[in-house]
Design a protein around this motif. Sequence first.
Motif, PDB file in Angstrom:
ATOM      1  N   TYR A 179      24.737   8.194   2.788  1.00 59.53           N
ATOM      2  CA  TYR A 179      24.150   9.477   2.383  1.00 59.53           C
ATOM      3  C   TYR A 179      23.300   9.300   1.125  1.00 59.53           C
ATOM      4  N   ILE A 180      23.826   8.560   0.160  1.00 59.78           N
ATOM      5  CA  ILE A 180      23.077   8.316  -1.075  1.00 59.78           C
ATOM      6  C   ILE A 180      21.811   7.529  -0.764  1.00 59.78           C
ATOM      7  N   LYS A 181      21.932   6.480   0.024  1.00 65.06           N
ATOM      8  CA  LYS A 181      20.799   5.618   0.355  1.00 65.06           C
ATOM      9  C   LYS A 181      19.691   6.387   1.065  1.00 65.06           C
ATOM     10  N   GLU A 182      20.065   7.310   1.948  1.00 64.57           N
ATOM     11  CA  GLU A 182      19.081   8.071   2.706  1.00 64.57           C
ATOM     12  C   GLU A 182      18.356   9.109   1.857  1.00 64.57           C
ATOM     13  N   GLY A 183      18.861   9.394   0.669  1.00 66.66           N
ATOM     14  CA  GLY A 183      18.188  10.307  -0.251  1.00 66.66           C
ATOM     15  C   GLY A 183      18.048  11.727   0.272  1.00 66.66           C
ATOM     16  N   LYS A 184      19.089  12.234   0.906  1.00 60.10           N
ATOM     17  CA  LYS A 184      19.027  13.569   1.506  1.00 60.10           C
ATOM     18  C   LYS A 184      19.188  14.697   0.489  1.00 60.10           C
ATOM     19  N   THR A 185      19.407  14.354  -0.748  1.00 59.01           N
ATOM     20  CA  THR A 185      19.550  15.368  -1.789  1.00 59.01           C
ATOM     21  C   THR A 185      18.847  14.885  -3.050  1.00 59.01           C
TER      22      THR A 185
END
Length: 109
Positions: free
Chosen positions: A59-65
């Motif tokens: 989730y962090i790697k995908e930069g969704k926030t």
Amino acid sequence: MIIAGSPGSGKSTYAREIRRENDIIIDFDELRKAISGKSHEDIKDFELINNMRKTAYRYIKEGKTKSRFIVLSTEAEEKKLNYLAEYLNADIYVMPTTQEQAKEFVKKR
């Protein structure tokens, strides 16, 4: 950002001190305690926690926030810590607390 250090080194305290309004602190030791009531040393729930860790890292790697993540880590092996930092595109801050100081702090809890 990754804050690394031994248990009792002050990672959680430091994370709270530097936390900004929308930051998200990820502390898998606290998560394990909340889920199972067990300490870091009791790894019976390892698979569950490990899967949660992998999901959070993706989730962090995908930069969704746009939130900044602060990941607390007890990982002591420099190679693994550097790999994680590279994977997450994160800076590493290693707590300056010695293991002896951390042990004394844990005793006082």
